[in-house]
Write a protein that holds these residues in place. Structure first.
Motif, PDB file in Angstrom:
ATOM      1  N   ALA A  49       0.866  -1.255   0.063  1.00 47.53           N
ATOM      2  CA  ALA A  49       0.027   0.151  -0.061  1.00 47.53           C
ATOM      3  C   ALA A  49       0.746   1.346  -0.008  1.00 47.53           C
ATOM      4  O   ALA A  49       0.511   2.244  -0.650  1.00 47.53           O
ATOM      5  CB  ALA A  49      -1.057   0.044   1.269  1.00 47.53           C
ATOM      6  N   GLN A  50       1.910   1.334   0.695  1.00 45.50           N
ATOM      7  CA  GLN A  50       2.879   2.384   0.850  1.00 45.50           C
ATOM      8  C   GLN A  50       3.597   2.598  -0.553  1.00 45.50           C
ATOM      9  O   GLN A  50       3.547   3.781  -1.215  1.00 45.50           O
ATOM     10  CB  GLN A  50       4.007   2.204   1.670  1.00 45.50           C
ATOM     11  N   ARG A  51       3.917   1.419  -1.283  1.00 42.28           N
ATOM     12  CA  ARG A  51       4.352   1.829  -2.690  1.00 42.28           C
ATOM     13  C   ARG A  51       3.372   2.313  -3.601  1.00 42.28           C
ATOM     14  O   ARG A  51       3.496   3.004  -4.551  1.00 42.28           O
ATOM     15  CB  ARG A  51       4.935   0.395  -3.136  1.00 42.28           C
ATOM     16  N   SER A  52       2.181   1.826  -3.430  1.00 40.44           N
ATOM     17  CA  SER A  52       1.234   2.065  -4.698  1.00 40.44           C
ATOM     18  C   SER A  52       0.260   3.051  -4.501  1.00 40.44           C
ATOM     19  O   SER A  52      -0.159   3.999  -5.174  1.00 40.44           O
ATOM     20  CB  SER A  52       0.191   0.880  -4.618  1.00 40.44           C
ATOM     21  N   ILE A  53       0.220   3.580  -2.914  1.00 37.33           N
ATOM     22  CA  ILE A  53      -0.804   4.758  -2.555  1.00 37.33           C
ATOM     23  C   ILE A  53       0.145   5.825  -2.086  1.00 37.33           C
ATOM     24  O   ILE A  53       0.401   6.952  -2.788  1.00 37.33           O
ATOM     25  CB  ILE A  53      -1.778   4.315  -1.484  1.00 37.33           C
ATOM     26  N   GLY A  54       0.911   5.663  -1.117  1.00 37.09           N
ATOM     27  CA  GLY A  54       1.765   6.644  -0.443  1.00 37.09           C
ATOM     28  C   GLY A  54       0.968   7.772   0.034  1.00 37.09           C
ATOM     29  O   GLY A  54      -0.203   7.943   0.008  1.00 37.09           O
ATOM     30  N   VAL A  55       1.926   8.754   0.016  1.00 41.31           N
ATOM     31  CA  VAL A  55       1.301  10.073   0.358  1.00 41.31           C
ATOM     32  C   VAL A  55       2.110  11.165  -0.440  1.00 41.31           C
ATOM     33  O   VAL A  55       3.280  11.142  -0.998  1.00 41.31           O
ATOM     34  CB  VAL A  55       2.339  10.571   1.857  1.00 41.31           C
ATOM     35  N   ASP A  56       1.336  12.232  -1.079  1.00 39.81           N
ATOM     36  CA  ASP A  56       1.511  13.047  -2.169  1.00 39.81           C
ATOM     37  C   ASP A  56       1.859  14.331  -1.392  1.00 39.81           C
ATOM     38  O   ASP A  56       1.176  14.982  -0.614  1.00 39.81           O
ATOM     39  CB  ASP A  56       0.428  13.304  -2.943  1.00 39.81           C
ATOM     40  N   VAL A  57       2.954  14.995  -1.687  1.00 36.32           N
ATOM     41  CA  VAL A  57       3.278  16.102  -1.307  1.00 36.32           C
ATOM     42  C   VAL A  57       3.714  17.088  -2.313  1.00 36.32           C
ATOM     43  O   VAL A  57       4.443  16.721  -3.112  1.00 36.32           O
ATOM     44  CB  VAL A  57       4.819  16.085  -0.426  1.00 36.32           C
ATOM     45  N   THR A  58       2.845  18.397  -2.283  1.00 37.25           N
ATOM     46  CA  THR A  58       2.954  19.236  -3.530  1.00 37.25           C
ATOM     47  C   THR A  58       3.568  20.466  -2.724  1.00 37.25           C
ATOM     48  O   THR A  58       3.556  21.111  -1.802  1.00 37.25           O
ATOM     49  CB  THR A  58       1.648  19.953  -3.485  1.00 37.25           C
ATOM     50  N   VAL A  59       4.796  20.891  -3.620  1.00 38.83           N
ATOM     51  CA  VAL A  59       5.783  21.953  -3.097  1.00 38.83           C
ATOM     52  C   VAL A  59       5.489  22.980  -4.202  1.00 38.83           C
ATOM     53  O   VAL A  59       5.670  22.782  -5.477  1.00 38.83           O
ATOM     54  CB  VAL A  59       6.901  21.550  -3.103  1.00 38.83           C
ATOM     55  N   ARG A  60       5.194  24.275  -3.841  1.00 37.75           N
ATOM     56  CA  ARG A  60       5.189  25.565  -4.699  1.00 37.75           C
ATOM     57  C   ARG A  60       5.915  26.744  -3.979  1.00 37.75           C
ATOM     58  O   ARG A  60       6.139  26.911  -2.698  1.00 37.75           O
ATOM     59  CB  ARG A  60       3.612  25.956  -4.838  1.00 37.75           C
ATOM     60  N   LYS A  61       6.676  27.450  -5.070  1.00 35.43           N
ATOM     61  CA  LYS A  61       7.589  28.401  -4.517  1.00 35.43           C
ATOM     62  C   LYS A  61       7.636  29.300  -5.871  1.00 35.43           C
ATOM     63  O   LYS A  61       8.009  28.911  -6.874  1.00 35.43           O
ATOM     64  CB  LYS A  61       8.931  27.831  -4.070  1.00 35.43           C
ATOM     65  N   GLU A  62       7.760  30.480  -5.563  1.00 36.27           N
ATOM     66  CA  GLU A  62       7.866  31.580  -6.583  1.00 36.27           C
ATOM     67  C   GLU A  62       9.450  31.410  -6.823  1.00 36.27           C
ATOM     68  O   GLU A  62      10.320  31.471  -6.170  1.00 36.27           O
ATOM     69  CB  GLU A  62       7.723  32.988  -6.055  1.00 36.27           C
ATOM     70  N   GLY A  63       9.872  31.141  -8.064  1.00 39.08           N
ATOM     71  CA  GLY A  63      11.069  30.992  -8.623  1.00 39.08           C
ATOM     72  C   GLY A  63      11.624  29.642  -8.373  1.00 39.08           C
ATOM     73  O   GLY A  63      12.823  29.338  -8.684  1.00 39.08           O
TER      74      GLY A  63
END
Length: 425
Positions: A49-63
């Protein structure tokens, strides 16, 4: 006659009580083995499950640049990642879609507009939310993968493909929307279907869903004017603990407080945490069964010793050593425990898989995963009876045997032949 032979004779002479003791031991060993098998199956399914689902982390930064995103993607907890670059470009030799209604107070519908195509430079299109949730589907060919980093390929929307009679394998030419007019040939490797309907009001051509094109990030950079920044980067990691590690790495690379860091662990919690609870429950079963088994068998052996006081007194009067009497009871219990372990192993091999699926088999039916990754849900648990599991059950069974005989046997050490023979029943 030594105490081992006496134990065999006693078991044969007391067949009904031996059978009852065997049944009790069989239940205990089967439950113990079931607990170990369920623990192992839960651990394997949690890893899947950790391999197929896992946790999504979105990173946004100007530049935010692709170089920085790639360095974050190389961090330890990251399994895979995607960056997205948005630019506009023009078609050359084929026609982009045009709005069906005229621009209010402007040019007529169908007039060519600069930058009519919305190019999304991506590293891994499967990680885009519309694709991962299944709302947008590949209907021909394939998506963009990390292996496409060095090639000029594209995935186009079905309406654009139908309008220009394009199919997988065709090559089209695209030019930049700026003054440089850089022209690049790209090969169509996939066609996707976006369920978004065409707007009923005037919309700029590059905002039409049919004019969206996915290409590798290097291809998108060819059509950009000036320095290219990453609009967002998405990282897939195994667990929320990994998200904390990634956040620390992002602070080191991007500076503290200068970026947006969003963790989406709903699917992980919905699917992995129930599996972890099953594993914890299985571990609790093992401890409860071991303690309860020792207590129950200890009481049974105590009752048997009380029933056989006359036998014990005669043997002590004949000069038999007390430790041999305790050893006889231990041999009797062990002789019943070992067949019970073998029968439990047989029962586990036959019923282990159905039982494991009953506890863990429905973990892939959650709405989050069903919508998120169609066809890639958590696989049913594999329940296997291995030598290690049988060995642990045998070890606990022997431990229960010793505890259940030695503890009541302490009373034998305190008695004398005359007191045993003269005491009333």
């Amino acid at each position: 006659m030594n105490f081992a032979k006496r134990a065999a004779t006693s078991l044969g002479a007391r067949r009904s009580k031996t059978a009852a003791l065997l049944a009790i031991f069989l239940v205990i060993c089967t439950l113990l083995l079931g607990g170990f098998l369920l623990q192992a199956a839960a651990a394997r399914q949690e890893a899947d499950a950790q391999r197929s689902i896992g946790v999504d982390v979105t990173v946004r930064k100007e530049g935010l640049t692709q170089a920085l995103a790639d360095r974050l993607g190389g961090a330890g907890p990251v399994h895979r990642y995607n960056v997205e670059i948005r630019v506009r470009a023009d078609a050359q030799g084929f026609a982009p879609l045009t709005p069906k209604v005229p621009e209010p107070g402007g040019a007529a519908a169908g007039q060519r507009t600069t930058g009519a195509l919305a190019f999304n430079g991506v590293r891994d299109s499967d990680m885009l939310l519309p694709f991962s949730y299944g709302s947008t589907k590949i209907v021909a060919g394939r998506g963009i993968t990390p292996e496409d980093a060095g090639g000029d390929v594209a995935v186009i929307e079905q309406r654009l493909a139908d309008e220009n009679h394009l199919k997988v394998g065709d090559t089209v030419r695209v030019r930049s929307a700026d003054g440089a007019r850089t022209t690049t040939s790209v090969t169509v490797v996939g066609i996707f279907q976006d369920p978004t309907r065409d707007p009923t009001m005037w919309t700029p051509p590059h905002e039409l869903p049919g004019n969206t094109v996915y290409v590798p990030t290097a291809t998108a950079q060819k059509f950009a004017a000036g320095a290219v920044t990453v609009s967002e980067a998405v990282f897939k990691i195994g667990s929320p603990d990994g998200a904390r590690q990634l956040h620390a790495e992002a602070e080191r690379l991007l500076g503290k407080g200068g970026f947006e860091f969003r963790v989406n662990d709903k699917a992980y919690k919905d699917q992995v945490l129930p599996i972890q609870r099953v594993g914890t429950f299985a571990g609790l079963i093992v401890w409860v069964i071991a303690l309860a088994g020792a207590l129950i068998l200890g009481l049974i052996v105590t009752l048997q010793i009380r029933e056989r006081r006359t036998e014990l007194g005669v043997l002590l009067a004949m000069g038999e050593k007390k430790w041999k009497l305790i050893g006889q009871h231990a041999v009797e219990v062990v002789a019943v425990a070992l067949p019970a372990v073998a029968l439990a192993a047989l029962a586990g091999s036959l019923a282990g898989q159905p039982a494991g699926e009953a506890f863990l088999g429905h973990q892939d039916a959650g709405p989050v995963v069903a919508a998120r990754a169609p066809g890639t849900g958590i696989a049913p648990p594999a329940v296997r009876v291995g030598p290690a599991d049988v060995g642990k059950v045998a070890g606990i069974a022997l431990g229960i045997s010793l505890v259940s005989t030695v503890m009541p046997g302490i009373g034998i050490l305190r008695l004398h032949p005359r007191s045993i023979l003269t005491d009333g029943d």
